[in-house]
Design a protein around this motif. Structure first.
Motif, PDB file in Angstrom:
ATOM      1  N   ILE A 266       6.251  14.552  -5.640  1.00  0.00           N
ATOM      2  CA  ILE A 266       6.762  13.784  -4.500  1.00  0.00           C
ATOM      3  C   ILE A 266       5.613  13.329  -3.610  1.00  0.00           C
ATOM      4  N   PHE A 267       4.697  14.250  -3.280  1.00  0.00           N
ATOM      5  CA  PHE A 267       3.569  13.870  -2.433  1.00  0.00           C
ATOM      6  C   PHE A 267       2.655  12.871  -3.135  1.00  0.00           C
ATOM      7  N   ASP A 268       2.506  13.012  -4.438  1.00  0.00           N
ATOM      8  CA  ASP A 268       1.691  12.058  -5.184  1.00  0.00           C
ATOM      9  C   ASP A 268       2.303  10.661  -5.105  1.00  0.00           C
ATOM     10  N   ARG A 269       3.602  10.582  -5.239  1.00  0.00           N
ATOM     11  CA  ARG A 269       4.275   9.290  -5.135  1.00  0.00           C
ATOM     12  C   ARG A 269       4.200   8.747  -3.714  1.00  0.00           C
ATOM     13  N   LEU A 270       4.233   9.630  -2.716  1.00  0.00           N
ATOM     14  CA  LEU A 270       4.088   9.180  -1.332  1.00  0.00           C
ATOM     15  C   LEU A 270       2.691   8.616  -1.079  1.00  0.00           C
ATOM     16  N   VAL A 271       1.687   9.215  -1.699  1.00  0.00           N
ATOM     17  CA  VAL A 271       0.331   8.660  -1.604  1.00  0.00           C
ATOM     18  C   VAL A 271       0.348   7.232  -2.143  1.00  0.00           C
ATOM     19  N   THR A 272       0.984   7.048  -3.281  1.00  0.00           N
ATOM     20  CA  THR A 272       1.069   5.718  -3.890  1.00  0.00           C
ATOM     21  C   THR A 272       1.806   4.751  -2.975  1.00  0.00           C
ATOM     22  N   GLU A 273       2.902   5.206  -2.382  1.00  0.00           N
ATOM     23  CA  GLU A 273       3.648   4.362  -1.440  1.00  0.00           C
ATOM     24  C   GLU A 273       2.766   3.929  -0.276  1.00  0.00           C
ATOM     25  N   GLU A 274       2.056   4.872   0.307  1.00  0.00           N
ATOM     26  CA  GLU A 274       1.204   4.555   1.460  1.00  0.00           C
ATOM     27  C   GLU A 274       0.081   3.599   1.072  1.00  0.00           C
ATOM     28  N   GLU A 275      -0.478   3.790  -0.112  1.00  0.00           N
ATOM     29  CA  GLU A 275      -1.521   2.876  -0.579  1.00  0.00           C
ATOM     30  C   GLU A 275      -0.953   1.477  -0.790  1.00  0.00           C
ATOM     31  N   ASN A 276       0.275   1.386  -1.271  1.00  0.00           N
ATOM     32  CA  ASN A 276       0.931   0.075  -1.413  1.00  0.00           C
ATOM     33  C   ASN A 276       1.165  -0.562  -0.052  1.00  0.00           C
ATOM     34  N   HIS A 277       1.575   0.230   0.923  1.00  0.00           N
ATOM     35  CA  HIS A 277       1.788  -0.308   2.275  1.00  0.00           C
ATOM     36  C   HIS A 277       0.463  -0.797   2.865  1.00  0.00           C
ATOM     37  N   ARG A 278      -0.593   0.010   2.704  1.00  0.00           N
ATOM     38  CA  ARG A 278      -1.909  -0.398   3.215  1.00  0.00           C
ATOM     39  C   ARG A 278      -2.319  -1.712   2.575  1.00  0.00           C
ATOM     40  N   HIS A 279      -2.125  -1.826   1.272  1.00  0.00           N
ATOM     41  CA  HIS A 279      -2.470  -3.054   0.551  1.00  0.00           C
ATOM     42  C   HIS A 279      -1.673  -4.242   1.094  1.00  0.00           C
ATOM     43  N   HIS A 280      -0.408  -4.013   1.395  1.00  0.00           N
ATOM     44  CA  HIS A 280       0.433  -5.069   1.961  1.00  0.00           C
ATOM     45  C   HIS A 280      -0.160  -5.592   3.267  1.00  0.00           C
ATOM     46  N   PHE A 281      -0.538  -4.671   4.155  1.00  0.00           N
ATOM     47  CA  PHE A 281      -1.094  -5.083   5.449  1.00  0.00           C
ATOM     48  C   PHE A 281      -2.485  -5.686   5.298  1.00  0.00           C
ATOM     49  N   GLU A 282      -3.280  -5.170   4.360  1.00  0.00           N
ATOM     50  CA  GLU A 282      -4.589  -5.761   4.111  1.00  0.00           C
ATOM     51  C   GLU A 282      -4.441  -7.187   3.567  1.00  0.00           C
ATOM     52  N   SER A 283      -3.460  -7.387   2.720  1.00  0.00           N
ATOM     53  CA  SER A 283      -3.222  -8.726   2.172  1.00  0.00           C
ATOM     54  C   SER A 283      -2.811  -9.701   3.272  1.00  0.00           C
ATOM     55  N   LEU A 284      -1.940  -9.252   4.175  1.00  0.00           N
ATOM     56  CA  LEU A 284      -1.562 -10.097   5.307  1.00  0.00           C
ATOM     57  C   LEU A 284      -2.773 -10.421   6.177  1.00  0.00           C
ATOM     58  N   TYR A 285      -3.597  -9.406   6.423  1.00  0.00           N
ATOM     59  CA  TYR A 285      -4.799  -9.607   7.237  1.00  0.00           C
ATOM     60  C   TYR A 285      -5.724 -10.612   6.562  1.00  0.00           C
ATOM     61  N   ASP A 286      -5.917 -10.434   5.265  1.00  0.00           N
ATOM     62  CA  ASP A 286      -6.792 -11.320   4.511  1.00  0.00           C
ATOM     63  C   ASP A 286      -6.287 -12.754   4.559  1.00  0.00           C
ATOM     64  N   LYS A 287      -4.990 -12.949   4.382  1.00  0.00           N
ATOM     65  CA  LYS A 287      -4.388 -14.280   4.350  1.00  0.00           C
ATOM     66  C   LYS A 287      -4.297 -14.896   5.745  1.00  0.00           C
ATOM     67  N   ASP A 288      -3.778 -14.113   6.704  1.00  0.00           N
ATOM     68  CA  ASP A 288      -3.466 -14.682   8.021  1.00  0.00           C
ATOM     69  C   ASP A 288      -4.619 -14.639   9.020  1.00  0.00           C
ATOM     70  N   ILE A 289      -5.484 -13.660   8.911  1.00  0.00           N
ATOM     71  CA  ILE A 289      -6.568 -13.512   9.896  1.00  0.00           C
ATOM     72  C   ILE A 289      -7.888 -14.040   9.335  1.00  0.00           C
ATOM     73  N   GLN A 290      -8.258 -13.578   8.162  1.00  0.00           N
ATOM     74  CA  GLN A 290      -9.527 -14.034   7.609  1.00  0.00           C
ATOM     75  C   GLN A 290      -9.431 -15.454   7.071  1.00  0.00           C
ATOM     76  N   GLY A 291      -8.288 -15.791   6.519  1.00  0.00           N
ATOM     77  CA  GLY A 291      -8.076 -17.152   6.008  1.00  0.00           C
ATOM     78  C   GLY A 291      -9.194 -17.638   5.119  1.00  0.00           C
ATOM     79  N   ASP A 292      -9.776 -18.735   5.482  1.00  0.00           N
ATOM     80  CA  ASP A 292     -10.842 -19.331   4.665  1.00  0.00           C
ATOM     81  C   ASP A 292     -12.235 -18.870   5.068  1.00  0.00           C
ATOM     82  N   ASN A 293     -12.328 -17.832   5.867  1.00  0.00           N
ATOM     83  CA  ASN A 293     -13.657 -17.352   6.315  1.00  0.00           C
ATOM     84  C   ASN A 293     -14.491 -16.889   5.168  1.00  0.00           C
TER      85      ASN A 293
END
Length: 112
Positions: free
Chosen positions: A85-112
């Motif tokens: 269960i904790f191993d899967r939660l680690v995976t979930e949290e890493e997926n969430h982090r990736h989601h927010f990093e992707s938004l940051y990359d797309k919306d904030i960094q853009g074409d930088n």
């Protein structure tokens, strides 16, 4: 923000269900590639006047800390099902982090 809240509420319910041995089938099974944006950004103190960029940074950092916590709990667990269960939660949290990093990359960094 509502989507983020629902992700976390799901984890609370899962952890509450650990005592009852609920299924973990709904959790992510693979970790996405790490964009490593959270590694290079400073943590942000949450407040009611946060910008979109600050919200994304705070979310990335929160997910990063949660993954670290679940990793430690997994490593200390004696029960195989609890460890899984904790191993899967680690995976979930890493997926969430990736989601927010992707938004940051797309919306904030853009074409930088």
């Amino acid at each position: 923000m509502k989507e983020f809240e629902l992700m976390e509420v799901g984890h609370v319910h899962l952890l509450e269900g650990v005592k009852k041995r609920h299924s973990i089938e709904k959790l992510s099974q693979s970790i996405p590639d790490n964009l490593q944006l959270a590694d290079y950004l400073h943590d942000v103190e949450p407040d009611e006047n946060m910008s979109y960029q600050q919200i994304l940074v705070a979310a990335m950092k929160k997910e990063e800390r949660a993954a670290f916590l679940y990793s430690a709990l997994r490593d200390q667990a004696q029960d195989d099902e609890i460890r899984q269960i904790f191993d899967r939660l680690v995976t979930e949290e890493e997926n969430h982090r990736h989601h927010f990093e992707s938004l940051y990359d797309k919306d904030i960094q853009g074409d930088n």
